[in-house]
Design a protein around this motif. Structure first.
Motif, short mmCIF file in Angstrom:
data_model
loop_
_atom_site.label_atom_id
_atom_site.label_comp_id
_atom_site.label_asym_id
_atom_site.label_seq_id
_atom_site.Cartn_x
_atom_site.Cartn_y
_atom_site.Cartn_z
N PRO A 261 0.82 -1.22 0.00
CA PRO A 261 0.00 0.00 0.00
C PRO A 261 0.85 1.26 0.00
CG PRO A 261 0.07 -0.93 2.20
CD PRO A 261 0.77 -1.91 1.31
N ALA A 262 0.20 2.40 -0.24
CA ALA A 262 0.89 3.68 -0.38
C ALA A 262 1.74 4.02 0.83
CB ALA A 262 -0.12 4.79 -0.65
N GLU A 263 1.20 3.77 2.04
CA GLU A 263 1.92 4.17 3.24
C GLU A 263 3.21 3.38 3.46
OE1 GLU A 263 -1.57 1.45 4.44
OE2 GLU A 263 -1.19 3.15 3.09
N LYS A 264 3.41 2.28 2.72
CA LYS A 264 4.63 1.49 2.87
C LYS A 264 5.53 1.55 1.64
CE LYS A 264 3.03 -1.92 6.28
NZ LYS A 264 2.94 -3.35 6.60
N GLN A 265 5.15 2.34 0.66
CA GLN A 265 5.89 2.34 -0.61
C GLN A 265 7.31 2.85 -0.48
OE1 GLN A 265 3.36 4.28 -3.50
NE2 GLN A 265 2.00 2.51 -3.64
N CYS A 266 7.54 3.86 0.34
CA CYS A 266 8.90 4.37 0.52
C CYS A 266 9.79 3.29 1.14
CB CYS A 266 8.89 5.62 1.41
SG CYS A 266 8.20 7.07 0.59
N GLU A 267 9.26 2.62 2.16
CA GLU A 267 10.00 1.55 2.83
C GLU A 267 10.29 0.40 1.86
OE1 GLU A 267 9.09 -1.83 6.26
OE2 GLU A 267 7.93 0.03 6.25
N LEU A 268 9.28 0.02 1.07
CA LEU A 268 9.44 -1.07 0.12
C LEU A 268 10.41 -0.70 -1.01
CD1 LEU A 268 5.71 -2.21 -0.13
CD2 LEU A 268 7.59 -3.51 0.90
N ALA A 269 10.35 0.56 -1.46
CA ALA A 269 11.25 1.02 -2.52
C ALA A 269 12.69 1.03 -2.03
CB ALA A 269 10.83 2.41 -3.00
N GLU A 270 12.90 1.49 -0.80
CA GLU A 270 14.24 1.52 -0.22
C GLU A 270 14.80 0.10 -0.09
OE1 GLU A 270 16.53 3.41 3.69
OE2 GLU A 270 14.35 3.46 3.55
N LYS A 271 13.94 -0.82 0.31
CA LYS A 271 14.35 -2.22 0.43
C LYS A 271 14.70 -2.80 -0.94
CE LYS A 271 12.73 -6.67 2.28
NZ LYS A 271 11.60 -7.37 2.94
N ALA A 272 13.90 -2.48 -1.95
CA ALA A 272 14.13 -2.99 -3.30
C ALA A 272 15.45 -2.45 -3.87
CB ALA A 272 12.97 -2.62 -4.21
N VAL A 273 15.71 -1.16 -3.65
CA VAL A 273 16.94 -0.54 -4.15
C VAL A 273 18.16 -1.16 -3.46
CG1 VAL A 273 18.29 1.59 -4.19
CG2 VAL A 273 15.86 1.64 -4.80
N LYS A 274 18.06 -1.38 -2.15
CA LYS A 274 19.16 -1.98 -1.41
C LYS A 274 19.44 -3.39 -1.92
CE LYS A 274 20.74 -2.91 3.31
NZ LYS A 274 20.39 -2.83 4.76
N GLY A 275 18.36 -4.15 -2.16
CA GLY A 275 18.52 -5.51 -2.68
C GLY A 275 19.15 -5.51 -4.07
N MET A 276 18.74 -4.55 -4.90
CA MET A 276 19.29 -4.46 -6.25
C MET A 276 20.78 -4.12 -6.22
SD MET A 276 18.88 -4.72 -9.46
CE MET A 276 17.10 -4.84 -9.61
N LYS A 277 21.18 -3.24 -5.31
CA LYS A 277 22.59 -2.88 -5.19
C LYS A 277 23.42 -4.09 -4.77
CE LYS A 277 22.07 2.06 -4.19
NZ LYS A 277 22.25 3.14 -3.17
N ASN A 278 22.91 -4.87 -3.82
CA ASN A 278 23.62 -6.07 -3.38
C ASN A 278 23.73 -7.08 -4.52
OD1 ASN A 278 24.00 -5.12 -0.77
ND2 ASN A 278 22.10 -6.00 -0.02
N PHE A 279 22.62 -7.23 -5.26
CA PHE A 279 22.61 -8.15 -6.39
C PHE A 279 23.61 -7.71 -7.45
CE2 PHE A 279 20.78 -9.33 -10.56
CZ PHE A 279 20.83 -10.70 -10.44
N GLN A 280 23.69 -6.38 -7.68
CA GLN A 280 24.60 -5.84 -8.67
C GLN A 280 26.04 -6.10 -8.29
OE1 GLN A 280 23.40 -4.32 -11.59
NE2 GLN A 280 25.53 -4.67 -12.20
N LYS A 281 26.34 -6.00 -7.00
CA LYS A 281 27.69 -6.28 -6.52
C LYS A 281 28.09 -7.72 -6.82
CE LYS A 281 27.90 -2.91 -2.73
NZ LYS A 281 27.98 -2.74 -1.25
N VAL A 282 27.15 -8.64 -6.56
CA VAL A 282 27.41 -10.06 -6.82
C VAL A 282 27.64 -10.29 -8.32
CG1 VAL A 282 26.42 -12.38 -6.75
CG2 VAL A 282 26.13 -10.84 -4.80
N CYS A 283 26.78 -9.68 -9.13
CA CYS A 283 26.90 -9.84 -10.59
C CYS A 283 28.23 -9.28 -11.10
CB CYS A 283 25.74 -9.13 -11.29
SG CYS A 283 24.16 -9.98 -11.11
N ASN A 284 28.63 -8.13 -10.58
CA ASN A 284 29.89 -7.53 -11.00
C ASN A 284 31.08 -8.42 -10.65
OD1 ASN A 284 28.60 -5.30 -12.03
ND2 ASN A 284 28.95 -4.00 -10.25
N ALA A 285 31.02 -8.98 -9.45
CA ALA A 285 32.10 -9.88 -9.01
C ALA A 285 32.18 -11.10 -9.92
CB ALA A 285 31.89 -10.29 -7.56
N GLN A 286 31.01 -11.67 -10.25
CA GLN A 286 30.98 -12.86 -11.11
C GLN A 286 31.44 -12.53 -12.53
OE1 GLN A 286 26.95 -14.26 -10.64
NE2 GLN A 286 27.47 -15.52 -8.86
#
Length: 422
Positions: A261-286
């Motif tokens: 829902p709208a009231e949790k979108q900032c929290e969910l977006a921040e979590k998604a961005v953080k997960g994407m950054k971690n995933f990108q680090k793994v991909c770059n290493a590989q």
């Protein structure tokens, strides 16, 4: 002189007569770019079209309207002879928007001045968000809330907005009213716009007749400018309604994307961005490990190739750097490309200095790209398209073959395996 648009800003159609029409050129803004156009400067006996507003004269679009002394000059792409009776039509949607924003600016300026003594130094109509520049380094959130509540209370009171003409610009009564002064070329009467019980100011612009026509005002926030001033960001009238509609549409789209829902979108977006950054680090290493492995396989191949040619659509700058570092041999001709064939990407031509000098620009042209030599033994560039990779491969092999008087064609070797593998 006072034009009909100033006497009655709500008038949408009006008839008048052409006083003069002469060839001219002017600069207009089209799609954010200034363009010089030829046309005609048409002056009418009276007009309902106001500078910066839109409309038509005899169904001819008015490209620009300016004031010159007591006249309004309409710039048209077509000639209308002197003495011709003409009909005018206002671009009403644009006119009413300007009326709402302009009156909202007057109201906000007056309230901020009365409450806190902050003067308005300038304002910008904008296309979506209006800005009002205040002569203060900051405006607190509590002050902004107080202003917003007050201006909307004035709107709910349905206060009238009344223009008054003063025939003599030297009338001492005019000194009582707020304003930045008259233009140096001002001729004729002076117009004062009064918001009942709130403010009176010198102004020649178009305004609504009652604050209720603004509907509502929302102060979005502030921006500090020039260390001493603050820009107040404002939504008013129909702009506020459109903004609310667009915001709700985005909210619905994000709810579907983020699964919340709208009231949790900032929290969910921040979590998604953080997960994407971690995933990108793994991909770059590989990807770096993969680059090192590909060079190792090239070096261990039984049939040695005379060139190193490699393409990877999911590669990046780090991938290219690892390949070059692991190869280490500056005498080995290299062509490395990364990105999608049709969407383009990056490329590197490396090896002996003369080969790079000869091939770099030619391969860059094949890829419809832009690039430049780097340290003499390397040419780096960005490609608009990579669909000519086979031709670039052939060009490099022929260049190497001609330079060394023959050599392995490279068919079937490890270095030519340009198809991506996991």
């Amino acid at each position: 002189m006072s034009f009909m648009c100033q006497k009655n800003s709500y008038m949408r159609e009006f008839n008048s007569k052409v006083k003069s029409c002469k060839p001219a050129s002017t600069t207009i803004l089209e799609d954010g770019k200034k363009t010089k156009v030829k046309g005609y400067e048409v002056i009418l006996e009276d007009t309902i079209l106001f500078p910066e507003g839109g409309g038509q004269v005899n169904n001819i679009p008015v490209l620009k309207i300016t004031r010159s002394w007591e006249d309004a000059v309409h710039f048209l792409p077509s000639e209308i002879p002197e003495g011709t009776e003409v009909s005018m039509k206002v671009d009403w949607q644009r006119r009413f928007d300007h009326m709402q924003q302009h009156t909202a600016q007057h109201l906000i300026t007056a309230i901020v001045d009365h409450k806190f003594g902050y003067q308005t130094t300038s304002w910008n109509l904008g296309t979506d968000i209006m800005t009002i520049e205040l002569g203060t380094p900051s405006l607190s959130s509590s002050q902004m809330t107080e202003v917003e509540e007050t201006v909307n209370e004035c709107i709910r009171k349905q206060l009238t907005v009344i223009p008054t003409l003063y025939p003599d610009k030297d009338d001492p009564e005019l000194q009582k009213f707020r304003g930045l002064g008259l233009p140096a070329d001002h001729v004729g009467s002076v117009r004062v716009v009064t918001i009942d019980g709130i403010d009176s100011a010198l102004c020649c612009g178009t305004h609504i007749s009652n604050l209720s026509h603004i509907q509502a005002i929302k102060l979005l926030g502030t921006e500090k400018i020039r260390k001493t001033n603050t820009n107040l960001l404002v939504l008013a009238g129909n702009r506020l309604l459109r903004y609310a509609g667009r915001s709700f549409d985005r909210e619905k789209q994000l709810a579907a994307i983020l699964k919340g829902p709208a009231e949790k979108q900032c929290e969910l977006a921040e979590k998604a961005v953080k997960g994407m950054k971690n995933f990108q680090k793994v991909c770059n290493a590989q990807l770096k490990e993969l680059a090192a492995l590909e060079v190792s396989l090239f070096k261990q191949a039984n049939s040695k190739d005379t060139v190193f040619i490699k393409h990877r659509k999911d590669g990046d700058n780090d991938y290219i750097s690892v390949l070059l570092s692991e190869l280490a041999d500056e005498s080995l001709p290299k062509l490395i490309t990364v990105g999608e064939d049709k969407e383009g990407g990056m490329f590197v031509v490396a090896g002996p200095a003369q080969l790079v000098k000869d091939l770099g620009p030619r391969i860059c042209e094949l890829f419809e790209g832009k690039g430049a030599p780097n340290k003499g033994n390397m040419f780096r560039g960005k490609a608009s398209k990579l669909t000519n990779r086979a031709a670039a491969d052939k060009m490099m092999r022929e260049c190497v073959s001609n330079t060394h008087g023959g050599g392995d064609s490279g068919e079937g070797t490890a270095a030519e395996a340009t198809v991506d593998k996991p």
